[in-house]
Scaffold this motif. Structure first.
Motif, short mmCIF file in Angstrom:
data_model
loop_
_atom_site.label_atom_id
_atom_site.label_comp_id
_atom_site.label_asym_id
_atom_site.label_seq_id
_atom_site.Cartn_x
_atom_site.Cartn_y
_atom_site.Cartn_z
N ILE A 256 13.01 170.70 -16.13
CA ILE A 256 12.81 169.30 -16.50
C ILE A 256 14.05 168.72 -17.19
N GLY A 257 14.86 169.57 -17.77
CA GLY A 257 16.08 169.11 -18.43
C GLY A 257 17.07 168.48 -17.48
N ASN A 258 16.87 168.68 -16.16
CA ASN A 258 17.77 168.08 -15.17
C ASN A 258 17.30 166.71 -14.71
N LEU A 259 16.18 166.22 -15.24
CA LEU A 259 15.72 164.88 -14.87
C LEU A 259 16.68 163.85 -15.44
N PRO A 260 17.30 163.01 -14.60
CA PRO A 260 18.28 162.03 -15.10
C PRO A 260 17.65 161.09 -16.12
N LEU A 261 18.46 160.67 -17.07
CA LEU A 261 17.98 159.76 -18.12
C LEU A 261 17.38 158.49 -17.53
N ARG A 262 17.97 157.99 -16.43
CA ARG A 262 17.49 156.74 -15.85
C ARG A 262 16.06 156.86 -15.30
N LEU A 263 15.62 158.09 -14.97
CA LEU A 263 14.28 158.28 -14.42
C LEU A 263 13.26 158.73 -15.47
N GLN A 264 13.74 159.08 -16.65
CA GLN A 264 12.82 159.57 -17.68
C GLN A 264 11.80 158.51 -18.12
N PRO A 265 12.19 157.22 -18.27
CA PRO A 265 11.17 156.21 -18.61
C PRO A 265 10.11 156.08 -17.52
N LYS A 266 10.50 156.27 -16.27
CA LYS A 266 9.55 156.14 -15.17
C LYS A 266 8.51 157.26 -15.22
N LEU A 267 8.95 158.48 -15.53
CA LEU A 267 8.00 159.59 -15.68
C LEU A 267 7.11 159.36 -16.90
N LEU A 268 7.68 158.85 -17.97
CA LEU A 268 6.90 158.55 -19.17
C LEU A 268 5.79 157.56 -18.86
N THR A 269 6.09 156.53 -18.06
CA THR A 269 5.08 155.55 -17.67
C THR A 269 3.94 156.20 -16.89
N VAL A 270 4.30 157.13 -15.99
CA VAL A 270 3.27 157.84 -15.23
C VAL A 270 2.34 158.60 -16.16
N LEU A 271 2.91 159.28 -17.15
CA LEU A 271 2.11 160.08 -18.07
C LEU A 271 1.24 159.21 -18.96
N GLU A 272 1.75 158.04 -19.34
CA GLU A 272 1.00 157.17 -20.24
C GLU A 272 -0.09 156.37 -19.51
N GLN A 273 0.23 155.90 -18.32
CA GLN A 273 -0.69 155.00 -17.62
C GLN A 273 -1.49 155.67 -16.51
N ARG A 274 -1.14 156.93 -16.19
CA ARG A 274 -1.84 157.67 -15.15
C ARG A 274 -1.81 156.92 -13.81
N GLN A 275 -0.65 156.37 -13.50
CA GLN A 275 -0.45 155.73 -12.21
C GLN A 275 1.03 155.79 -11.87
N VAL A 276 1.32 155.79 -10.57
CA VAL A 276 2.70 155.91 -10.11
C VAL A 276 3.00 154.77 -9.16
N THR A 277 4.19 154.24 -9.27
CA THR A 277 4.63 153.17 -8.37
C THR A 277 5.77 153.70 -7.49
N PRO A 278 5.52 153.91 -6.20
CA PRO A 278 6.59 154.38 -5.31
C PRO A 278 7.76 153.41 -5.29
N VAL A 279 8.95 153.92 -4.98
CA VAL A 279 10.14 153.08 -4.90
C VAL A 279 9.90 151.98 -3.86
N GLY A 280 10.11 150.74 -4.25
CA GLY A 280 9.95 149.63 -3.33
C GLY A 280 8.55 149.07 -3.25
N ALA A 281 7.58 149.70 -3.93
CA ALA A 281 6.19 149.22 -3.85
C ALA A 281 5.92 148.20 -4.95
N ASN A 282 4.92 147.36 -4.72
CA ASN A 282 4.53 146.35 -5.69
C ASN A 282 3.33 146.76 -6.53
#
Length: 463
Positions: A256-282
């Motif tokens: 997990i230490g290799n996850l780029p900083l730019r993507l870490q907020p996106k993973l945090l959102t998944v963990l907090e909101q229990r939902q994922v938004t694919p790239v390009g999706a609305n």
């Protein structure tokens, strides 16, 4: 000068001869040998005789079939042969639904027909890299750790340190808490993750693994979160990410230490909101996952905000399990020696070898910088190559760890006098690993290697 293929063996199974010929010509860029077959029955002998790096498996074979039932059934059969086999599904119908079903049943990835050559090469290269990383880290079917009885933990050792690990697993597994597993390479972090899943309430659901150290940085976003058609230049079809594919089960984020900083907020959102938004999706997609993460990062790096977001760390380490290095539980070494000598003697049809007093003393006092993986490789190599019994210290090809007080006085003459390329390479790799606390990414960068190339050298030298 053009470089040769990166990988060894690939199998492509499809009922369309044009697809077979085109993929064979294309994949020769990556593989020394590409076998093709119109049906899984035709391919089975080659797969059983020689485990491929990747199998590309069509979803449908019967004329007019579109439900992928035959392909999914064969996926199950291939994974029953080798649970670590890397299978990429090929589909032209109901791509997203088939992809989700296939990945939940153990497929590594999927490609949709018609594909772009660049997309196919990228997908297959990533899949083959995952297989290589899996073999290097956990051992493949032929050289992996000895099996343990059904229902027993694969984590061997009775020391107080390992007793604490087992206790934490038993208490954390039945909960929904996210778990962070810390430890040096070779200590068994993936085994802990699998044991947590096995003892969890999700044990009958899928466990998907993403090795963030084996996926190139520009592919991690799509690998984890998925994308929709048209999200970027090469996004010709929708793609389900691993987070969505793990819905209902466990997602293991290795390295997990290799996850780029730019993507870490996106993973945090998944963990907090229990939902994922694919790239390009609305619209976000709801997901129900339990996350287990692992890293070999030292504490100072893990708690450095410039390297890893602390709010994400707090989400991941609801429970934290630290795996002790083997040098801190040397009382477990005798049992590990007996276990693996017995296992490899049986595997290779040899008598269980005896150890000379000097050999046993060498194994018991070595500090095992590569941990259990290094011990296992040393024992396997000795069982295979030794001609005389009992085994002696030289049968294990271990680099002495004694001269630590005056490295400048010791290393320089050694490097000057010993020009054996194998030993010099092993020494350089070991020194780079020690310098960076066995952080693979940092050691690989210092040596001028990719992570995959460093893993290959570690496996080669038993580190």
């Amino acid at each position: 000068m053009a470089s040769g293929p990166e990988f060894d063996f690939c199998v492509v199974i499809d009922d369309d001869d044009d697809i077979l010929m085109a993929s064979r010509l294309l994949l020769r860029r990556l593989f020394t040998d590409v076998a093709i077959a119109n049906t899984p029955d035709e391919a089975l002998p080659a797969i059983q005789a020689r485990t491929p790096d990747v199998v590309l498996l069509d979803a449908n074979f019967a004329r007019g079939a579109t439900d992928a039932a035959e392909g999914l059934a064969w996926l199950d059969r291939l994974l029953a042969i080798d649970s670590e086999m890397v299978v990429v599904m090929i589909t032209a119908h109901a791509g997203v639904q088939v992809a989700v079903a296939a990945m939940k049943r153990g497929a590594t990835d999927f490609v949709s027909k018609p594909w772009s050559n660049e997309k196919l090469l990228a997908t297959v290269r990533t899949a083959a890299s995952l297989r290589r990383s899996r073999k290097a880290v956990a051992g493949d079917k032929g050289t992996g750790p000895a099996p343990v009885p059904t229902g027993a933990s694969p984590l061997l050792g009775q020391s107080p340190a390992m007793a604490r690990v087992h206790s934490l697993i038993a208490r954390a597994a039945p909960t929904e808490a996210n778990v962070l597993v810390l430890g040096e390479n070779g200590t068994g972090k993936e085994l802990v993750a699998r044991e947590l899943h096995r003892q969890s309430l999700r044990a009958d659901k899928v466990m998907l693994t993403v090795d963030l150290g084996a996926v190139s940085e520009d592919l991690i976003d799509s690998e984890l979160f998925g994308h929709v058609k048209g999200a970027f230049t090469d996004a010709r079809t929708d793609r389900v990410g691993r987070i969505q594919a793990a819905d209902g089960g466990t997602l293991f984020l290795d390295e997990i230490g290799n996850l780029p900083l730019r993507l870490q907020p996106k993973l945090l959102t998944v963990l907090e909101q229990r939902q994922v938004t694919p790239v390009g999706a609305n619209k976000p997609v709801p997901v129900d996952i339990r996350v287990i993460a692992a890293t070999n990062l030292p504490p100072e790096k893990l708690h450095d905000e410039s390297h890893f977001r602390q709010d994400l760390l707090f989400r991941l380490n609801t429970v934290e399990i630290g795996l002790p290095p083997l040098r801190e539980r040397l009382e477990d070494v005798p049992g590990l020696i007996d276990h693996y000598l017995d296992h490899y003697a049986r595997r290779y049809g040899r008598e269980i070898p005896a150890l000379s007093p000097a050999a046993r003393r060498t194994l018991l006092t070595h500090d095992w910088p590569g941990n259990v993986r290094a011990l296992r490789h040393a024992l396997e190599r000795a069982v295979i190559l030794a001609r005389d019994m009992p085994l002696e210290p030289e049968d294990f090809a271990l680099v002495s760890t004694a001269p630590r007080i005056a490295p400048a006085a010791v290393v320089a003459p050694r490097a000057q006098d010993d020009l054996n390329l194998e030993r010099v390479e092993r020494r350089l790799v070991e020194e780079a690993l020690k310098k960076h606390g066995y952080n693979i990414s940092l050691a690989a960068a210092e040596l001028g290697l990719s992570r995959a190339a460093l893993y290959r050298r570690m496996e080669k030298h038993g580190l």
